[in-house]
Design an enzyme around this catalytic site. Structure first.
Site, PDB file in Angstrom:
ATOM      1  N   HIS A  14       0.839  -1.196   0.000  1.00 34.11           N
ATOM      2  CA  HIS A  14       0.000   0.000   0.000  1.00 34.11           C
ATOM      3  C   HIS A  14       0.870   1.240   0.000  1.00 34.11           C
ATOM      4  O   HIS A  14       2.092   1.166   0.091  1.00 34.11           O
ATOM      5  CB  HIS A  14      -0.978   0.009   1.181  1.00 34.11           C
ATOM      6  CG  HIS A  14      -0.353   0.206   2.527  1.00 34.11           C
ATOM      7  ND1 HIS A  14      -1.030   0.758   3.588  1.00 34.11           N
ATOM      8  CD2 HIS A  14       0.877  -0.083   3.001  1.00 34.11           C
ATOM      9  CE1 HIS A  14      -0.251   0.801   4.647  1.00 34.11           C
ATOM     10  NE2 HIS A  14       0.901   0.291   4.320  1.00 34.11           N
ATOM     11  N   HIS A  39       4.913   0.138  -0.701  1.00 36.94           N
ATOM     12  CA  HIS A  39       5.696  -0.661   0.242  1.00 36.94           C
ATOM     13  C   HIS A  39       4.770  -1.748   0.782  1.00 36.94           C
ATOM     14  O   HIS A  39       3.556  -1.630   0.696  1.00 36.94           O
ATOM     15  CB  HIS A  39       6.281   0.195   1.386  1.00 36.94           C
ATOM     16  CG  HIS A  39       5.258   0.742   2.314  1.00 36.94           C
ATOM     17  ND1 HIS A  39       4.451   1.829   2.008  1.00 36.94           N
ATOM     18  CD2 HIS A  39       4.888   0.340   3.554  1.00 36.94           C
ATOM     19  CE1 HIS A  39       3.640   2.072   3.019  1.00 36.94           C
ATOM     20  NE2 HIS A  39       3.878   1.186   3.979  1.00 36.94           N
ATOM     21  N   HIS A  41       3.731  -5.149   3.613  1.00 36.68           N
ATOM     22  CA  HIS A  41       3.725  -5.659   4.985  1.00 36.68           C
ATOM     23  C   HIS A  41       3.299  -7.115   4.989  1.00 36.68           C
ATOM     24  O   HIS A  41       2.563  -7.569   4.114  1.00 36.68           O
ATOM     25  CB  HIS A  41       2.730  -4.867   5.856  1.00 36.68           C
ATOM     26  CG  HIS A  41       3.090  -3.442   6.028  1.00 36.68           C
ATOM     27  ND1 HIS A  41       4.076  -3.014   6.873  1.00 36.68           N
ATOM     28  CD2 HIS A  41       2.585  -2.323   5.440  1.00 36.68           C
ATOM     29  CE1 HIS A  41       4.170  -1.698   6.815  1.00 36.68           C
ATOM     30  NE2 HIS A  41       3.267  -1.252   5.950  1.00 36.68           N
ATOM     31  N   ASP A  79      -4.494 -10.877  -0.046  1.00 39.35           N
ATOM     32  CA  ASP A  79      -3.160 -11.480  -0.101  1.00 39.35           C
ATOM     33  C   ASP A  79      -2.468 -11.216  -1.442  1.00 39.35           C
ATOM     34  O   ASP A  79      -3.030 -11.467  -2.504  1.00 39.35           O
ATOM     35  CB  ASP A  79      -3.263 -12.987   0.135  1.00 39.35           C
ATOM     36  CG  ASP A  79      -1.906 -13.614   0.421  1.00 39.35           C
ATOM     37  OD1 ASP A  79      -1.035 -12.948   1.020  1.00 39.35           O
ATOM     38  OD2 ASP A  79      -1.719 -14.791   0.056  1.00 39.35           O
ATOM     39  N   GLU A 127       0.276  -4.826  11.440  1.00 38.60           N
ATOM     40  CA  GLU A 127       0.954  -4.382  10.230  1.00 38.60           C
ATOM     41  C   GLU A 127       2.425  -4.793  10.298  1.00 38.60           C
ATOM     42  O   GLU A 127       3.022  -5.155   9.289  1.00 38.60           O
ATOM     43  CB  GLU A 127       0.825  -2.866  10.098  1.00 38.60           C
ATOM     44  CG  GLU A 127       1.428  -2.301   8.842  1.00 38.60           C
ATOM     45  CD  GLU A 127       1.253  -0.802   8.762  1.00 38.60           C
ATOM     46  OE1 GLU A 127       0.515  -0.357   7.877  1.00 38.60           O
ATOM     47  OE2 GLU A 127       1.854  -0.091   9.585  1.00 38.60           O
TER      48      GLU A 127
END
Length: 138
Positions: A14, A39, A41, A79, A127
């Site tokens: 995101h 980036h 997570h 995902d 996160e």
């Protein structure tokens, strides 16, 4: 009251960026999370439901059914996706972990009510190992 939790995992990318702000203000507020190239997570999601055990099964909720709902309605949609671009229920929203947790709640609350007398109690969304949010509904 018994609380039962199911943990799932997904990876997603995101960018935190407010289009009404300048590039400078976005970088000031969001830092590297405003990276124009996104980036990612490794998210951990814990879904907690509450209720009383069914006298015939001893279950508050059938965890196999809960897992199936979480995977089909949330994990499969998130995902290896870009939260800003690929996820229909996040389009046009700030892709913060807080907003994501609220949207997950909205989806799962309805689905859980359709299969059980149990009620959604909490969404915990990690996160990072040190940064997480908890949401208990509105």
């Amino acid at each position: 009251m018994i609380y039962v939790s199911r943990k799932e995992h997904f990876n997603a990318a995101h960018k935190l960026y407010n289009p009404n702000w300048s590039e400078e203000k976005n970088k000031e507020v969001f830092g590297p999370c405003a990276n124009s190239n996104w980036h990612g997570h490794n998210f951990d999601l814990t879904v907690t439901v509450k209720g009383t055990p069914d006298p015939e099964t001893g279950f508050v909720i059938d965890l196999k059914r809960l897992s199936k709902i979480i995977r089909s309605e949330v994990v499969e949609k998130l995902d290896h996706k870009n939260l800003n671009l690929d996820v229909d229920f996040m389009l046009g929203k700030m892709a913060s972990t807080e907003i994501l947790a609220m949207e997950i709640w909205r989806i799962l609350d309805k689905e859980i009510k359709s299969i059980s007398q149990a009620r959604l109690h909490c969404i915990t969304l990690y996160e990072t190992p040190r940064n997480f949010v908890e949401y208990y509904g509105e």
